[in-house]
Design a protein around this motif. Sequence first.
Motif, PDB file in Angstrom:
ATOM      1  N   ILE A  30     -11.250  -7.809 -14.715  1.00 55.63           N
ATOM      2  CA  ILE A  30      -9.930  -8.451 -14.681  1.00 55.63           C
ATOM      3  C   ILE A  30     -10.071  -9.913 -14.295  1.00 55.63           C
ATOM      4  O   ILE A  30      -9.462 -10.803 -14.906  1.00 55.63           O
ATOM      5  N   ALA A  31     -10.878 -10.196 -13.268  1.00 55.79           N
ATOM      6  CA  ALA A  31     -11.068 -11.577 -12.814  1.00 55.79           C
ATOM      7  C   ALA A  31     -11.722 -12.421 -13.889  1.00 55.79           C
ATOM      8  O   ALA A  31     -11.357 -13.593 -14.086  1.00 55.79           O
ATOM      9  N   ASP A  32     -12.703 -11.868 -14.596  1.00 52.70           N
ATOM     10  CA  ASP A  32     -13.365 -12.619 -15.667  1.00 52.70           C
ATOM     11  C   ASP A  32     -12.371 -12.995 -16.763  1.00 52.70           C
ATOM     12  O   ASP A  32     -12.442 -14.089 -17.338  1.00 52.70           O
ATOM     13  N   ALA A  33     -11.452 -12.097 -17.058  1.00 53.67           N
ATOM     14  CA  ALA A  33     -10.534 -12.317 -18.169  1.00 53.67           C
ATOM     15  C   ALA A  33      -9.310 -13.140 -17.783  1.00 53.67           C
ATOM     16  O   ALA A  33      -8.827 -13.954 -18.575  1.00 53.67           O
TER      17      ALA A  33
ATOM     18  N   SER B 111      -5.583  -7.257  -8.010  1.00 50.45           N
ATOM     19  CA  SER B 111      -4.923  -6.612  -6.884  1.00 50.45           C
ATOM     20  C   SER B 111      -5.274  -5.132  -6.949  1.00 50.45           C
ATOM     21  O   SER B 111      -5.760  -4.637  -7.975  1.00 50.45           O
ATOM     22  N   ILE B 112      -5.024  -4.434  -5.857  1.00 46.00           N
ATOM     23  CA  ILE B 112      -5.259  -2.986  -5.882  1.00 46.00           C
ATOM     24  C   ILE B 112      -4.402  -2.358  -6.976  1.00 46.00           C
ATOM     25  O   ILE B 112      -4.845  -1.464  -7.706  1.00 46.00           O
ATOM     26  N   ARG B 113      -3.186  -2.855  -7.098  1.00 47.58           N
ATOM     27  CA  ARG B 113      -2.273  -2.304  -8.106  1.00 47.58           C
ATOM     28  C   ARG B 113      -2.776  -2.562  -9.525  1.00 47.58           C
ATOM     29  O   ARG B 113      -2.741  -1.676 -10.384  1.00 47.58           O
ATOM     30  N   SER B 114      -3.265  -3.796  -9.797  1.00 45.99           N
ATOM     31  CA  SER B 114      -3.714  -4.104 -11.163  1.00 45.99           C
ATOM     32  C   SER B 114      -4.969  -3.324 -11.521  1.00 45.99           C
ATOM     33  O   SER B 114      -5.143  -2.911 -12.669  1.00 45.99           O
TER      34      SER B 114
ATOM     35  N   GLN C 231       0.816  -1.216   0.000  1.00 46.01           N
ATOM     36  CA  GLN C 231       0.000   0.000   0.000  1.00 46.01           C
ATOM     37  C   GLN C 231       0.847   1.263   0.000  1.00 46.01           C
ATOM     38  O   GLN C 231       0.541   2.233  -0.704  1.00 46.01           O
ATOM     39  N   TRP C 232       1.921   1.261   0.789  1.00 46.27           N
ATOM     40  CA  TRP C 232       2.732   2.462   0.936  1.00 46.27           C
ATOM     41  C   TRP C 232       3.987   2.449   0.060  1.00 46.27           C
ATOM     42  O   TRP C 232       4.751   3.400   0.075  1.00 46.27           O
ATOM     43  N   GLY C 233       4.211   1.369  -0.648  1.00 44.36           N
ATOM     44  CA  GLY C 233       5.360   1.306  -1.529  1.00 44.36           C
ATOM     45  C   GLY C 233       6.686   1.350  -0.793  1.00 44.36           C
ATOM     46  O   GLY C 233       7.623   2.036  -1.219  1.00 44.36           O
ATOM     47  N   VAL C 234       6.767   0.632   0.335  1.00 41.75           N
ATOM     48  CA  VAL C 234       7.988   0.620   1.136  1.00 41.75           C
ATOM     49  C   VAL C 234       8.530  -0.805   1.208  1.00 41.75           C
ATOM     50  O   VAL C 234       7.872  -1.767   0.816  1.00 41.75           O
TER      51      VAL C 234
ATOM     52  N   ARG D 192      -9.739  -0.947   1.792  1.00 43.41           N
ATOM     53  CA  ARG D 192      -8.529  -0.992   2.607  1.00 43.41           C
ATOM     54  C   ARG D 192      -7.585  -2.114   2.198  1.00 43.41           C
ATOM     55  O   ARG D 192      -6.395  -2.052   2.480  1.00 43.41           O
ATOM     56  N   ALA D 193      -8.105  -3.147   1.578  1.00 41.54           N
ATOM     57  CA  ALA D 193      -7.278  -4.289   1.220  1.00 41.54           C
ATOM     58  C   ALA D 193      -8.010  -5.114   0.174  1.00 41.54           C
ATOM     59  O   ALA D 193      -9.195  -4.895  -0.104  1.00 41.54           O
ATOM     60  N   LYS D 194      -7.305  -6.102  -0.388  1.00 41.35           N
ATOM     61  CA  LYS D 194      -7.905  -6.958  -1.412  1.00 41.35           C
ATOM     62  C   LYS D 194      -9.079  -7.735  -0.846  1.00 41.35           C
ATOM     63  O   LYS D 194     -10.047  -8.011  -1.569  1.00 41.35           O
ATOM     64  N   GLU D 195      -9.034  -8.094   0.449  1.00 42.57           N
ATOM     65  CA  GLU D 195     -10.138  -8.845   1.049  1.00 42.57           C
ATOM     66  C   GLU D 195     -11.446  -8.056   0.982  1.00 42.57           C
ATOM     67  O   GLU D 195     -12.515  -8.614   0.698  1.00 42.57           O
ATOM     68  N   GLU D 196     -11.372  -6.765   1.250  1.00 46.06           N
ATOM     69  CA  GLU D 196     -12.579  -5.940   1.168  1.00 46.06           C
ATOM     70  C   GLU D 196     -13.041  -5.803  -0.277  1.00 46.06           C
ATOM     71  O   GLU D 196     -14.245  -5.849  -0.565  1.00 46.06           O
ATOM     72  N   LEU D 197     -12.101  -5.649  -1.190  1.00 48.92           N
ATOM     73  CA  LEU D 197     -12.452  -5.578  -2.608  1.00 48.92           C
ATOM     74  C   LEU D 197     -13.121  -6.863  -3.053  1.00 48.92           C
ATOM     75  O   LEU D 197     -14.108  -6.841  -3.803  1.00 48.92           O
ATOM     76  N   ALA D 198     -12.623  -8.013  -2.586  1.00 49.45           N
ATOM     77  CA  ALA D 198     -13.204  -9.301  -2.964  1.00 49.45           C
ATOM     78  C   ALA D 198     -14.654  -9.403  -2.504  1.00 49.45           C
ATOM     79  O   ALA D 198     -15.519  -9.901  -3.234  1.00 49.45           O
ATOM     80  N   ALA D 199     -14.933  -8.943  -1.272  1.00 48.28           N
ATOM     81  CA  ALA D 199     -16.311  -8.990  -0.772  1.00 48.28           C
ATOM     82  C   ALA D 199     -17.227  -8.120  -1.624  1.00 48.28           C
ATOM     83  O   ALA D 199     -18.363  -8.506  -1.935  1.00 48.28           O
TER      84      ALA D 199
END
Length: 323
Positions: free
Chosen positions: A117-120, A127-130, A41-44, A147-154
Amino acid sequence: MDRSGAAPPYLRIVGEIKRRVEAGELRAGDRVPSTRQVAEQWGVAPATAAKALNTLRQEGVVVAISRVGTVVAESAPRSFPPPRVPGAPRRRERRQPAPSAAPDGKRERMVRTAIAIADAQGFDAVSIRSVAAALGIPTMSLYGHVRAKEELAALMADTAFGELELPAMPPAGWRARLELAARLQWRLYLRHPWLPRLVSLTHPQPMPNMLRYGDWGMGTLRELAIEPDAGRFVWWAVCNYVRGTATNLEPQAESERHTGLSTGDWYSAHLPRFRAGMPSGALPTRPASPGDQSAFDLTGFFESGLQLLLDGVAVLIGRQRLS
């Protein structure tokens, strides 16, 4: 030492997580990003992410729980002084407003992009980045919406279930209604082969569209003269059968992308070896012709299994009504 007065990266991360706690975005018991997620997330570097989380643990803001992860501590303070940077002059820091809790068009666009993206390419490509790359925007700009991929998945799963068109007047009879419920779910999985892995029987997501489908489907069972517990188990058995069978869809699509062979072509190419290893004669004696899906059709398998399951439900209903 950073003589410019700017906070080191790990302190900026500490400050942002504290802000989320103070704003109520993260509550006691909520998981905070893992070391890997913080780094992404923070690129560190992972070491910087680990240092930030360790600082939060030392200050009592978060606590690490075995097999769960790092969560906001029950005793975490709800207000924090600005982080003090060694060697930097004290200054009044302006608090940034918390991201709006209300979803907007940007979040919907992000979720729809993730679904595309998931369909293809399959869910692993999401991912958040993709998603940010597909939208042509900075990655960090999306973390104000999820906040995270888990929330995006839901959100992806619930948005997909929102595509279901549930008839206000379902067909008459419990069997016809359960068949319709199962086929609606199956067709949804055919459109989105990644979706079954996001649907859980043991840890279901209380999301609006998924609850709408569940309430609609269980309405069939409420009309039966059977015990409520038995009705719930029938519904769960049907849903889990559909989902369990559909978990084969994404691997099937992935195999076809990698091998270029359909299911029928795969069986045609490998049937001699299968027969050699299984001499009982249970397999067909001839391979399927190229492109022939008769060797194994997943939708046909689903339909046959559904009828077997509903035959068992009919026996259960008969027993309950006689008792």
